[in-house]
Design a protein around this motif. Structure first.
Motif, PDB file in Angstrom:
ATOM      1  N   GLU A 211       0.889  -1.238   0.140  1.00 47.26           N
ATOM      2  CA  GLU A 211      -0.110   0.030  -0.020  1.00 47.26           C
ATOM      3  C   GLU A 211       0.992   1.197   0.007  1.00 47.26           C
ATOM      4  O   GLU A 211       2.154   1.203   0.568  1.00 47.26           O
ATOM      5  CB  GLU A 211      -0.925   0.077   1.205  1.00 47.26           C
ATOM      6  N   PHE A 212       0.315   2.338  -0.352  1.00 46.08           N
ATOM      7  CA  PHE A 212       1.039   3.634  -0.674  1.00 46.08           C
ATOM      8  C   PHE A 212       1.266   4.164   0.777  1.00 46.08           C
ATOM      9  O   PHE A 212       2.532   4.551   1.192  1.00 46.08           O
ATOM     10  CB  PHE A 212      -0.059   4.547  -1.290  1.00 46.08           C
ATOM     11  N   ARG A 213       0.440   4.327   1.667  1.00 43.89           N
ATOM     12  CA  ARG A 213       0.445   4.217   3.099  1.00 43.89           C
ATOM     13  C   ARG A 213      -0.446   3.516   3.928  1.00 43.89           C
ATOM     14  O   ARG A 213      -1.361   3.219   3.360  1.00 43.89           O
ATOM     15  CB  ARG A 213       0.067   5.876   3.464  1.00 43.89           C
ATOM     16  N   VAL A 214       0.037   3.089   4.891  1.00 45.65           N
ATOM     17  CA  VAL A 214      -0.982   2.119   5.919  1.00 45.65           C
ATOM     18  C   VAL A 214      -1.723   2.993   6.908  1.00 45.65           C
ATOM     19  O   VAL A 214      -1.041   3.653   7.681  1.00 45.65           O
ATOM     20  CB  VAL A 214      -0.307   1.176   6.524  1.00 45.65           C
ATOM     21  N   THR A 215      -3.113   3.088   6.560  1.00 44.43           N
ATOM     22  CA  THR A 215      -4.022   4.089   7.402  1.00 44.43           C
ATOM     23  C   THR A 215      -4.961   3.233   8.165  1.00 44.43           C
ATOM     24  O   THR A 215      -5.845   3.753   8.999  1.00 44.43           O
ATOM     25  CB  THR A 215      -4.591   5.185   6.483  1.00 44.43           C
ATOM     26  N   GLU A 216      -4.878   2.002   8.051  1.00 49.64           N
ATOM     27  CA  GLU A 216      -6.126   0.904   8.764  1.00 49.64           C
ATOM     28  C   GLU A 216      -5.463  -0.296   8.818  1.00 49.64           C
ATOM     29  O   GLU A 216      -4.607  -0.829   7.831  1.00 49.64           O
ATOM     30  CB  GLU A 216      -7.166   1.160   8.068  1.00 49.64           C
ATOM     31  N   PRO A 217      -5.971  -1.093   9.827  1.00 52.04           N
ATOM     32  CA  PRO A 217      -5.293  -2.390  10.021  1.00 52.04           C
ATOM     33  C   PRO A 217      -5.860  -3.421   9.107  1.00 52.04           C
ATOM     34  O   PRO A 217      -6.770  -3.279   8.495  1.00 52.04           O
ATOM     35  CB  PRO A 217      -5.334  -2.800  11.499  1.00 52.04           C
ATOM     36  N   SER A 218      -5.219  -4.665   8.980  1.00 50.23           N
ATOM     37  CA  SER A 218      -5.696  -5.537   8.381  1.00 50.23           C
ATOM     38  C   SER A 218      -6.483  -6.382   9.153  1.00 50.23           C
ATOM     39  O   SER A 218      -7.669  -6.840   8.730  1.00 50.23           O
ATOM     40  CB  SER A 218      -4.406  -6.763   8.006  1.00 50.23           C
ATOM     41  N   GLU A 219      -6.204  -6.638  10.593  1.00 51.69           N
ATOM     42  CA  GLU A 219      -7.379  -7.023  11.275  1.00 51.69           C
ATOM     43  C   GLU A 219      -7.189  -6.459  12.768  1.00 51.69           C
ATOM     44  O   GLU A 219      -6.025  -5.741  12.907  1.00 51.69           O
ATOM     45  CB  GLU A 219      -7.218  -8.569  11.446  1.00 51.69           C
ATOM     46  N   LEU A 220      -7.894  -6.858  13.730  1.00 56.34           N
ATOM     47  CA  LEU A 220      -7.673  -6.504  15.139  1.00 56.34           C
ATOM     48  C   LEU A 220      -7.584  -7.872  15.936  1.00 56.34           C
ATOM     49  O   LEU A 220      -8.092  -8.896  15.816  1.00 56.34           O
ATOM     50  CB  LEU A 220      -9.044  -5.918  15.822  1.00 56.34           C
ATOM     51  N   ILE A 221      -6.408  -7.637  16.761  1.00 57.53           N
ATOM     52  CA  ILE A 221      -6.244  -8.821  17.868  1.00 57.53           C
ATOM     53  C   ILE A 221      -6.277  -8.406  18.988  1.00 57.53           C
ATOM     54  O   ILE A 221      -6.696  -7.133  19.445  1.00 57.53           O
ATOM     55  CB  ILE A 221      -4.742  -9.344  17.589  1.00 57.53           C
ATOM     56  N   THR A 222      -6.410  -9.111  19.985  1.00 60.39           N
ATOM     57  CA  THR A 222      -6.867  -8.731  21.552  1.00 60.39           C
ATOM     58  C   THR A 222      -5.345  -8.480  22.504  1.00 60.39           C
ATOM     59  O   THR A 222      -4.172  -8.861  21.825  1.00 60.39           O
ATOM     60  CB  THR A 222      -7.400  -9.941  22.420  1.00 60.39           C
ATOM     61  N   GLU A 223      -5.406  -7.828  23.391  1.00 55.68           N
ATOM     62  CA  GLU A 223      -4.450  -7.646  24.114  1.00 55.68           C
ATOM     63  C   GLU A 223      -3.558  -8.840  24.770  1.00 55.68           C
ATOM     64  O   GLU A 223      -2.413  -9.027  24.846  1.00 55.68           O
ATOM     65  CB  GLU A 223      -4.738  -6.905  25.651  1.00 55.68           C
ATOM     66  N   ALA A 224      -4.413  -9.907  24.836  1.00 55.14           N
ATOM     67  CA  ALA A 224      -4.142 -11.277  25.071  1.00 55.14           C
ATOM     68  C   ALA A 224      -3.284 -11.978  24.077  1.00 55.14           C
ATOM     69  O   ALA A 224      -2.244 -12.209  24.041  1.00 55.14           O
ATOM     70  CB  ALA A 224      -5.267 -12.331  25.460  1.00 55.14           C
ATOM     71  N   GLY A 225      -3.668 -11.835  22.747  1.00 54.84           N
ATOM     72  CA  GLY A 225      -3.127 -11.923  21.328  1.00 54.84           C
ATOM     73  C   GLY A 225      -1.605 -11.386  21.486  1.00 54.84           C
ATOM     74  O   GLY A 225      -0.631 -11.919  20.898  1.00 54.84           O
ATOM     75  N   LEU A 226      -1.810  -9.913  21.718  1.00 56.62           N
ATOM     76  CA  LEU A 226      -0.438  -9.405  21.619  1.00 56.62           C
ATOM     77  C   LEU A 226       0.691  -9.858  22.640  1.00 56.62           C
ATOM     78  O   LEU A 226       1.773 -10.171  22.261  1.00 56.62           O
ATOM     79  CB  LEU A 226      -0.650  -7.860  22.177  1.00 56.62           C
ATOM     80  N   ALA A 227       0.172 -10.272  23.739  1.00 57.63           N
ATOM     81  CA  ALA A 227       1.012 -10.639  24.999  1.00 57.63           C
ATOM     82  C   ALA A 227       1.444 -12.238  24.643  1.00 57.63           C
ATOM     83  O   ALA A 227       2.577 -12.668  24.932  1.00 57.63           O
ATOM     84  CB  ALA A 227       0.478 -10.587  26.318  1.00 57.63           C
ATOM     85  N   GLY A 228       0.742 -12.993  23.912  1.00 56.26           N
ATOM     86  CA  GLY A 228       1.001 -14.276  23.792  1.00 56.26           C
ATOM     87  C   GLY A 228       1.558 -14.565  22.515  1.00 56.26           C
ATOM     88  O   GLY A 228       1.362 -15.995  21.930  1.00 56.26           O
ATOM     89  N   SER A 229       2.155 -13.754  21.765  1.00 60.26           N
ATOM     90  CA  SER A 229       2.805 -13.855  20.537  1.00 60.26           C
ATOM     91  C   SER A 229       3.872 -12.958  20.384  1.00 60.26           C
ATOM     92  O   SER A 229       4.328 -12.208  21.395  1.00 60.26           O
ATOM     93  CB  SER A 229       1.701 -13.516  19.492  1.00 60.26           C
ATOM     94  N   SER A 230       4.547 -13.235  19.154  1.00 62.67           N
ATOM     95  CA  SER A 230       5.908 -12.318  18.908  1.00 62.67           C
ATOM     96  C   SER A 230       5.412 -11.052  18.214  1.00 62.67           C
ATOM     97  O   SER A 230       6.463 -10.336  17.698  1.00 62.67           O
ATOM     98  CB  SER A 230       6.992 -13.278  18.115  1.00 62.67           C
ATOM     99  N   VAL A 231       4.280 -10.695  18.402  1.00 71.54           N
ATOM    100  CA  VAL A 231       3.865  -9.460  17.553  1.00 71.54           C
ATOM    101  C   VAL A 231       4.544  -8.306  18.396  1.00 71.54           C
ATOM    102  O   VAL A 231       4.696  -8.332  19.579  1.00 71.54           O
ATOM    103  CB  VAL A 231       2.423  -9.208  17.645  1.00 71.54           C
ATOM    104  N   LYS A 232       5.186  -7.448  17.437  1.00 76.59           N
ATOM    105  CA  LYS A 232       5.788  -6.246  18.264  1.00 76.59           C
ATOM    106  C   LYS A 232       4.936  -5.067  17.456  1.00 76.59           C
ATOM    107  O   LYS A 232       4.681  -4.902  16.431  1.00 76.59           O
ATOM    108  CB  LYS A 232       7.114  -6.011  17.524  1.00 76.59           C
ATOM    109  N   MET A 233       4.695  -4.100  18.354  1.00 79.82           N
ATOM    110  CA  MET A 233       4.176  -2.687  18.102  1.00 79.82           C
ATOM    111  C   MET A 233       4.993  -1.873  17.378  1.00 79.82           C
ATOM    112  O   MET A 233       5.940  -1.733  17.811  1.00 79.82           O
ATOM    113  CB  MET A 233       3.362  -2.359  19.553  1.00 79.82           C
ATOM    114  N   MET A 234       4.414  -1.084  16.468  1.00 81.57           N
ATOM    115  CA  MET A 234       5.177  -0.008  15.835  1.00 81.57           C
ATOM    116  C   MET A 234       4.518   1.071  15.642  1.00 81.57           C
ATOM    117  O   MET A 234       3.275   1.358  15.771  1.00 81.57           O
ATOM    118  CB  MET A 234       5.576  -0.741  14.274  1.00 81.57           C
ATOM    119  N   PRO A 235       5.232   2.199  15.547  1.00 85.55           N
ATOM    120  CA  PRO A 235       4.622   3.505  15.938  1.00 85.55           C
ATOM    121  C   PRO A 235       4.289   3.957  14.608  1.00 85.55           C
ATOM    122  O   PRO A 235       4.675   3.722  13.390  1.00 85.55           O
ATOM    123  CB  PRO A 235       5.576   4.457  16.605  1.00 85.55           C
TER     124      PRO A 235
END
Length: 378
Positions: A211-235
């Protein structure tokens, strides 16, 4: 309010299969060649006078394309040969809301047969209300298109400023991981509903790197999904790099806070000026990333290839000067795209309501060409 009429699709418009035009027979020109996924190339001769509407016939079954000028519809499409006095744009929007995917007549390859869909029942208004509905949707589509051109132009100007500054830099390289943070993400287990159901955390897959710029997510995950995986938050401001398969080497700029999948890398600095510079510098160095890719059928860029990338960065005074010029341009890009997200949400909400008659354009009987106002009709 005008009356809405029940009829079949075959009574409303005439459809015909498109025409063969192999790539080897195409002569460079300005006439769009339209396939089942939209414009696929250009030719010097038109087969059909525009404006017109095509439908995906082989793949993308029933998905419409609106063509403003003369064009060549390929045999992977059906196209409207006779609009029977109906609004061209209304016909296009009608096909957007019709579900024709179930009319697959192919045994091996998906195929949409015009004879199968002729009897499809529809309900449509008179010509005046068609025009009024089309005008409401046209005004939104055109505003979105204007914003896209503004964003593209602002981005091109910022890139020009980067290239001009970059030309004056010789030998001032620094390894990327000494300039910025580099992360590779992950995907929460799909088998765990607690990681996905009612999620509130933005998550993006590698397709966003296209995409030219990313302005919306592909999907939404839960806080538990974030904590229970190797997902890294990016600013916001992070540069995204597709690192696997079809999107390998594709780059985009993140305009929201989000986590990424294992097939996308994120690069960012705490310094906004450096962040913006690295976005263009990484884009300019994609070939240096992909040439080191490994793997067989599924090529992959590992994290070390990215961290070892030598980047060229101006000294602090020159970087600040460059950023004073480019920051307003990048802000304009972000503003245009965020506005487009709002406009697209509005258009997508209005489309099925208007095309079903549940919402009516006020005074459509007397307004052939007016944006009008929308009122509820039950």
């Amino acid at each position: 309010m005008s009356e809405w009429f029940r009829m079949t699709l075959g009574d409303f418009v005439d459809l015909q299969r498109g025409h063969d035009l192999p790539s080897g027979r195409r002569v460079p020109g300005t006439v769009p060649v339209v396939g089942s996924g939209g414009i696929t190339g250009w030719h010097n001769e038109a087969k059909v006078s525009g404006p017109g509407v095509t439908l995906g016939r082989a793949a993308n079954l029933g998905v419409p394309t609106l063509v403003q000028g003369d064009f060549w519809p390929l045999n992977t499409t059906l196209y409207v040969t006779n609009f029977r006095g109906n609004s061209v744009r209304f016909v296009y929007h009608l096909f957007q809301v019709l579900d024709l995917g179930g009319f697959n007549s192919g045994s091996v390859q998906p195929m949409l047969n015009r004879n199968y869909i002729k009897s499809f029942p529809i309900r449509v208004p008179g010509r005046a209300e068609q025009a009024a509905i089309a005008e409401v949707l046209r005004s939104l589509d055109e505003k979105i298109a204007v914003n896209e051109r503004i964003a593209s132009t602002a981005d091109a100007l910022a890139r020009t400023h980067y290239e001009r500054e970059r030309c004056g830099l010789v030998g001032q390289t620094e390894r990327l991981d000494r300039l910025a943070r580099v992360v590779v993400g992950g995907t929460p287990s799909r088998a765990n509903p607690d990681f996905w159901n009612q999620g509130t955390v933005n998550w993006i897959n590698s397709g966003k790197a296209n995409e030219f710029r990313v302005t919306e997510p592909s999907e939404l995950i839960t806080e538990a999904g974030l904590a229970g995986s190797s997902v890294k938050m990016m600013p916001p401001g992070a540069t995204l790099i597709g690192i696997t398969g079809a999107t390998m080497g594709q780059t985009s700029r993140l305009e929201i806070t989000a986590g990424g999948s294992q097939n996308v890398a994120g690069v960012w600095s705490e310094d906004p000026a450096l962040n913006d510079w690295l976005f263009y510098d990484i884009q300019a160095r994609v070939a240096d990333l992909t040439k080191h890719a490994s793997g067989g059928a599924q090529q992959h860029i590992n994290k070390k290839i990215i961290t070892d990338l030598d980047c060229v960065v101006p000294d602090a005074p020159k970087l600040d000067e460059w950023h004073r010029t480019t920051a307003p341009l990048l802000a304009r890009v972000a503003h245009a795209l965020v506005e487009n997200r709002t406009l697209a949400t509005l258009r997508n909400a209005l489309l099925p309501q208007l095309m079903s008659g549940r919402l009516r354009v006020k005074d459509a009987d007397t307004a052939e060409n007016a944006e009008g106002t929308v009122e509820e009709h039950v």
